[in-house]
Motif scaffolding. Structure first.
Motif, PDB file in Angstrom:
ATOM      1  N   GLY A   1      11.473  -1.973  18.618  1.00 20.13           N
ATOM      2  CA  GLY A   1      12.569  -1.170  19.130  1.00 20.13           C
ATOM      3  C   GLY A   1      12.907   0.047  18.297  1.00 20.13           C
ATOM      4  O   GLY A   1      13.468   1.021  18.818  1.00 20.13           O
ATOM      5  N   HIS A   2      12.574   0.020  17.015  1.00 21.96           N
ATOM      6  CA  HIS A   2      12.997   1.095  16.119  1.00 21.96           C
ATOM      7  C   HIS A   2      11.810   1.853  15.545  1.00 21.96           C
ATOM      8  O   HIS A   2      11.739   3.086  15.640  1.00 21.96           O
ATOM      9  CB  HIS A   2      13.847   0.510  14.982  1.00 21.96           C
ATOM     10  CG  HIS A   2      14.422   1.529  14.066  1.00 21.96           C
ATOM     11  ND1 HIS A   2      15.530   2.282  14.399  1.00 21.96           N
ATOM     12  CD2 HIS A   2      14.054   1.942  12.819  1.00 21.96           C
ATOM     13  CE1 HIS A   2      15.814   3.111  13.410  1.00 21.96           C
ATOM     14  NE2 HIS A   2      14.932   2.923  12.434  1.00 21.96           N
ATOM     15  N   ALA A   3      10.877   1.123  14.958  1.00 23.78           N
ATOM     16  CA  ALA A   3       9.790   1.791  14.236  1.00 23.78           C
ATOM     17  C   ALA A   3       8.777   2.439  15.172  1.00 23.78           C
ATOM     18  O   ALA A   3       8.359   3.586  14.953  1.00 23.78           O
ATOM     19  CB  ALA A   3       9.091   0.799  13.314  1.00 23.78           C
TER      20      ALA A   3
ATOM     21  N   LEU B   1      12.905  -0.631   4.243  1.00 20.66           N
ATOM     22  CA  LEU B   1      13.366  -1.438   3.112  1.00 20.66           C
ATOM     23  C   LEU B   1      14.691  -2.116   3.429  1.00 20.66           C
ATOM     24  O   LEU B   1      14.893  -3.297   3.102  1.00 20.66           O
ATOM     25  CB  LEU B   1      13.499  -0.560   1.872  1.00 20.66           C
ATOM     26  CG  LEU B   1      14.025  -1.263   0.613  1.00 20.66           C
ATOM     27  CD1 LEU B   1      13.139  -2.444   0.231  1.00 20.66           C
ATOM     28  CD2 LEU B   1      14.115  -0.269  -0.543  1.00 20.66           C
ATOM     29  N   ALA B   2      15.586  -1.397   4.091  1.00 22.52           N
ATOM     30  CA  ALA B   2      16.865  -2.011   4.467  1.00 22.52           C
ATOM     31  C   ALA B   2      16.648  -3.188   5.403  1.00 22.52           C
ATOM     32  O   ALA B   2      17.296  -4.241   5.273  1.00 22.52           O
ATOM     33  CB  ALA B   2      17.761  -0.961   5.125  1.00 22.52           C
ATOM     34  N   GLU B   3      15.719  -3.037   6.355  1.00 23.73           N
ATOM     35  CA  GLU B   3      15.418  -4.138   7.273  1.00 23.73           C
ATOM     36  C   GLU B   3      14.784  -5.306   6.531  1.00 23.73           C
ATOM     37  O   GLU B   3      15.122  -6.477   6.771  1.00 23.73           O
ATOM     38  CB  GLU B   3      14.494  -3.644   8.387  1.00 23.73           C
ATOM     39  CG  GLU B   3      13.981  -4.728   9.325  1.00 23.73           C
ATOM     40  CD  GLU B   3      15.070  -5.370  10.163  1.00 23.73           C
ATOM     41  OE1 GLU B   3      14.760  -6.343  10.873  1.00 23.73           O
ATOM     42  OE2 GLU B   3      16.232  -4.903  10.119  1.00 23.73           O
ATOM     43  N   LYS B   4      13.874  -5.032   5.620  1.00 24.14           N
ATOM     44  CA  LYS B   4      13.246  -6.105   4.850  1.00 24.14           C
ATOM     45  C   LYS B   4      14.283  -6.877   4.041  1.00 24.14           C
ATOM     46  O   LYS B   4      14.245  -8.110   3.967  1.00 24.14           O
ATOM     47  CB  LYS B   4      12.183  -5.509   3.907  1.00 24.14           C
ATOM     48  CG  LYS B   4      10.878  -5.119   4.599  1.00 24.14           C
ATOM     49  CD  LYS B   4      10.155  -4.005   3.876  1.00 24.14           C
ATOM     50  CE  LYS B   4       9.679  -4.394   2.498  1.00 24.14           C
ATOM     51  NZ  LYS B   4       8.412  -5.158   2.560  1.00 24.14           N
ATOM     52  N   ARG B   5      15.188  -6.152   3.419  1.00 26.54           N
ATOM     53  CA  ARG B   5      16.228  -6.815   2.621  1.00 26.54           C
ATOM     54  C   ARG B   5      17.154  -7.645   3.496  1.00 26.54           C
ATOM     55  O   ARG B   5      17.567  -8.747   3.111  1.00 26.54           O
ATOM     56  CB  ARG B   5      17.011  -5.770   1.836  1.00 26.54           C
ATOM     57  CG  ARG B   5      16.239  -5.227   0.643  1.00 26.54           C
ATOM     58  CD  ARG B   5      16.961  -4.085  -0.039  1.00 26.54           C
ATOM     59  NE  ARG B   5      16.324  -3.732  -1.310  1.00 26.54           N
ATOM     60  CZ  ARG B   5      16.508  -2.590  -1.944  1.00 26.54           C
ATOM     61  NH1 ARG B   5      17.317  -1.657  -1.425  1.00 26.54           N
ATOM     62  NH2 ARG B   5      15.885  -2.349  -3.086  1.00 26.54           N
TER      63      ARG B   5
ATOM     64  N   ALA C   1       0.816  -1.213   0.000  1.00 32.59           N
ATOM     65  CA  ALA C   1       0.000   0.000   0.000  1.00 32.59           C
ATOM     66  C   ALA C   1       0.851   1.264   0.000  1.00 32.59           C
ATOM     67  O   ALA C   1       0.312   2.369   0.033  1.00 32.59           O
ATOM     68  CB  ALA C   1      -0.922   0.014   1.219  1.00 32.59           C
ATOM     69  N   VAL C   2       2.172   1.095  -0.044  1.00 31.75           N
ATOM     70  CA  VAL C   2       3.093   2.237  -0.012  1.00 31.75           C
ATOM     71  C   VAL C   2       3.726   2.389  -1.396  1.00 31.75           C
ATOM     72  O   VAL C   2       4.518   1.535  -1.811  1.00 31.75           O
ATOM     73  CB  VAL C   2       4.183   2.035   1.058  1.00 31.75           C
ATOM     74  CG1 VAL C   2       5.140   3.235   1.081  1.00 31.75           C
ATOM     75  CG2 VAL C   2       3.556   1.826   2.428  1.00 31.75           C
ATOM     76  N   PRO C   3       3.401   3.434  -2.139  1.00 30.94           N
ATOM     77  CA  PRO C   3       3.921   3.584  -3.503  1.00 30.94           C
ATOM     78  C   PRO C   3       5.452   3.547  -3.534  1.00 30.94           C
ATOM     79  O   PRO C   3       6.128   4.199  -2.739  1.00 30.94           O
ATOM     80  CB  PRO C   3       3.399   4.956  -3.934  1.00 30.94           C
ATOM     81  CG  PRO C   3       2.180   5.177  -3.106  1.00 30.94           C
ATOM     82  CD  PRO C   3       2.470   4.535  -1.790  1.00 30.94           C
TER      83      PRO C   3
ATOM     84  N   ALA D   1      10.133   9.592   3.894  1.00 28.60           N
ATOM     85  CA  ALA D   1      11.058   8.891   2.995  1.00 28.60           C
ATOM     86  C   ALA D   1      12.145   8.156   3.770  1.00 28.60           C
ATOM     87  O   ALA D   1      12.563   7.053   3.386  1.00 28.60           O
ATOM     88  CB  ALA D   1      11.685   9.886   2.016  1.00 28.60           C
ATOM     89  N   SER D   2      12.632   8.736   4.863  1.00 31.00           N
ATOM     90  CA  SER D   2      13.682   8.070   5.632  1.00 31.00           C
ATOM     91  C   SER D   2      13.145   6.809   6.299  1.00 31.00           C
ATOM     92  O   SER D   2      13.854   5.794   6.408  1.00 31.00           O
ATOM     93  CB  SER D   2      14.267   9.018   6.675  1.00 31.00           C
ATOM     94  OG  SER D   2      13.295   9.365   7.653  1.00 31.00           O
ATOM     95  N   ALA D   3      11.882   6.840   6.742  1.00 30.89           N
ATOM     96  CA  ALA D   3      11.271   5.638   7.325  1.00 30.89           C
ATOM     97  C   ALA D   3      11.151   4.542   6.271  1.00 30.89           C
ATOM     98  O   ALA D   3      11.416   3.368   6.554  1.00 30.89           O
ATOM     99  CB  ALA D   3       9.900   5.982   7.899  1.00 30.89           C
ATOM    100  N   ARG D   4      10.751   4.929   5.063  1.00 25.04           N
ATOM    101  CA  ARG D   4      10.657   3.929   3.984  1.00 25.04           C
ATOM    102  C   ARG D   4      12.017   3.299   3.714  1.00 25.04           C
ATOM    103  O   ARG D   4      12.131   2.079   3.546  1.00 25.04           O
ATOM    104  CB  ARG D   4      10.124   4.572   2.705  1.00 25.04           C
ATOM    105  CG  ARG D   4       8.667   4.932   2.730  1.00 25.04           C
ATOM    106  CD  ARG D   4       8.135   5.203   1.337  1.00 25.04           C
ATOM    107  NE  ARG D   4       8.835   6.274   0.637  1.00 25.04           N
ATOM    108  CZ  ARG D   4       8.549   7.562   0.764  1.00 25.04           C
ATOM    109  NH1 ARG D   4       7.596   7.946   1.597  1.00 25.04           N
ATOM    110  NH2 ARG D   4       9.205   8.479   0.070  1.00 25.04           N
ATOM    111  N   ALA D   5      13.057   4.124   3.656  1.00 20.96           N
ATOM    112  CA  ALA D   5      14.395   3.606   3.370  1.00 20.96           C
ATOM    113  C   ALA D   5      14.877   2.661   4.471  1.00 20.96           C
ATOM    114  O   ALA D   5      15.450   1.598   4.190  1.00 20.96           O
ATOM    115  CB  ALA D   5      15.373   4.769   3.197  1.00 20.96           C
TER     116      ALA D   5
END
Length: 419
Positions: A382-384, A353-357, A251-253, A346-350
């Motif tokens: 702990g982070h989000a 994504l790094a955590e997902k990868r 749901a996040v473009p 944008a920083s939250a998305r980045a």
């Protein structure tokens, strides 16, 4: 039973696809044939048409003079609307009776030329569109129906635009080539999607998932796919649905994600969640056994605050996680807030994504989606969570009171048999 809506523009080859589906074992209900049946001599339908258009539309034998009626309504939207207002409800009533008489576990295909125009897509488990480019369809009408190119284009213009039909499609059968190629595409759709979907549906069984936590590039079609599913879910459990939203990474473009749509259905309480579970299963979303709660987050550490029910997909062609939560509960709020935070920051998305990868790489060998989800929990808590709550305080975010609008609309769906 598995309910399929089959449609396509004039000269698209829909009748070829319907014929092949019948040969493969589907129960095919032809809306055009029913439209003729409901205005046969002596029927209430014909009496209503005569009342609306006068006895001048009758043939000498008392039947309907179709060319004369067509000349009256073609190109006249007001008259066409009157005619459709008579015919369409009668056709739907007769089609519903035929579908109800089909055997348990059947694949029931309703062949409806004006499915998109009449807004019936949400009534089916899947909408299948037979498609061909406009110039190919014009050429077919000129060669096989002896129409002029201008007449052919006028007939096409009286129907839904090609882009609108494709936007309604869960699967697209490409018929730009030979009939045999279309029949082969129907066979593939039947073997790999329709037949297993029907079996899963009859048993309230989840479609198997394979391949593990593989991230794919963001697909601009995800929001449109979610919107179609939301419309079906709204019909399936209308009395108990308070909210329905597309949540999660898809749901996040622009955010790469596993190709699994996350949807959230908000209900009054978990009693309502239990009540609608069989309805969701009949709609193609059986329950995942044993999943009755989310992992608590720091803002509400009591596990009893996080109840939910999780449903998945019976359709092997579209993976879905359907989270059923009580409106206003911490889990319901977290899902909506996390989505909106990622859309805005944008920083939250980045970082996400790094955590997902990172986690996807860890479980690329064991192919465990469950471990992939579990290993992200540390990042969430702990982070989000604290960053997201700070964003809430800064922006004054509140959960939406109705399904959130999708931020983008997708292009035409994949022109393959299994979309």
């Amino acid at each position: 039973m598995l309910k399929i809506g089959l449609t396509g523009g004039i000269a698209s080859g829909k009748s070829v696809a319907a014929s092949r589906l019948r040969e493969l074992g589907a129960v095919v209900i032809d809306a055009d044939a029913l439209a003729r049946e409901v205005v046969e001599p002596g029927t209430p339908g014909l009496a209503r048409v005569v009342a609306a258009f006068s006895k001048s539309i009758l043939a000498p034998d008392g039947g309907l003079d179709r060319p004369k009626l067509g000349a009256l309504v073609f190109g006249n939207p007001e008259r066409l609307a009157v005619l459709n207002g008579i015919i369409h409800p009668l056709v739907r009533e007769r089609a519903a009776a035929l579908a109800a008489a089909a055997p348990k576990g059947a694949v029931v295909v309703q062949d409806i030329p004006l499915l998109v125009e009449t807004g019936q897509g949400a009534n089916f488990h899947l909408v299948v569109v037979v498609d061909a480019p406009d110039d190919v369809r014009v050429q077919r009408m000129v060669q096989h129906r002896h129409m002029t190119a201008a007449d052919a284009r006028a007939r096409m213009a009286a129907q839904a635009a090609r882009a609108d039909r494709l936007a309604a499609a869960d699967a697209v059968l490409d018929n730009s080539g030979a009939k045999e190629e279309l029949r082969d595409a129907v066979d593939r759709l039947w073997k790999f999607r329709l037949a297993p979907f029907a079996l899963n549906l009859s048993r309230h069984r989840l479609a198997p998932r394979t391949g593990g936590p593989v991230l794919t590039p963001a697909d601009p079609e995800w929001p449109a796919q979610a919107a179609r599913l939301i419309a079906r879910l709204q019909l399936a459990a209308a009395g108990d649905v308070l909210t329905l939203d597309h949540v999660g990474s898809t749901a996040v473009p622009g955010l790469p994600a596993k190709d699994i749509l996350d949807l959230q259905l908000g209900v009054e309480d978990m009693a309502a969640a239990e009540r609608i579970a069989p309805l969701l299963a009949d709609a193609g979303f059986p329950a995942w056994p044993g999943i009755v709660s989310d992992n608590p987050k720091p803002s509400h550490p009591d596990p009893s605050d996080w109840p939910k029910r999780l449903h998945g997909n019976a359709d092997p062609g579209r993976a879905v996680n359907l989270h059923v939560r009580a409106v206003g509960s911490p889990g319901w709020r977290f899902a909506l807030c996390f989505r909106d935070w990622l859309r805005d920051d944008a920083s939250a998305r980045a970082d996400y994504l790094a955590e997902k990868r990172r986690v996807a790489k860890l479980h690329g060998v064991d192919k465990s989606t469950a471990r992939y989800a579990a290993d992200k929990e540390g990042w969430f808590t702990g982070h989000a969570a604290p960053r997201m709550e700070a964003w809430v305080q800064r922006t004054g975010w509140q959960p939406p009171s109705s399904p959130a609008p999708e931020p983008v609309t997708g292009p035409e769906p994949d022109r393959t048999a299994q979309s």
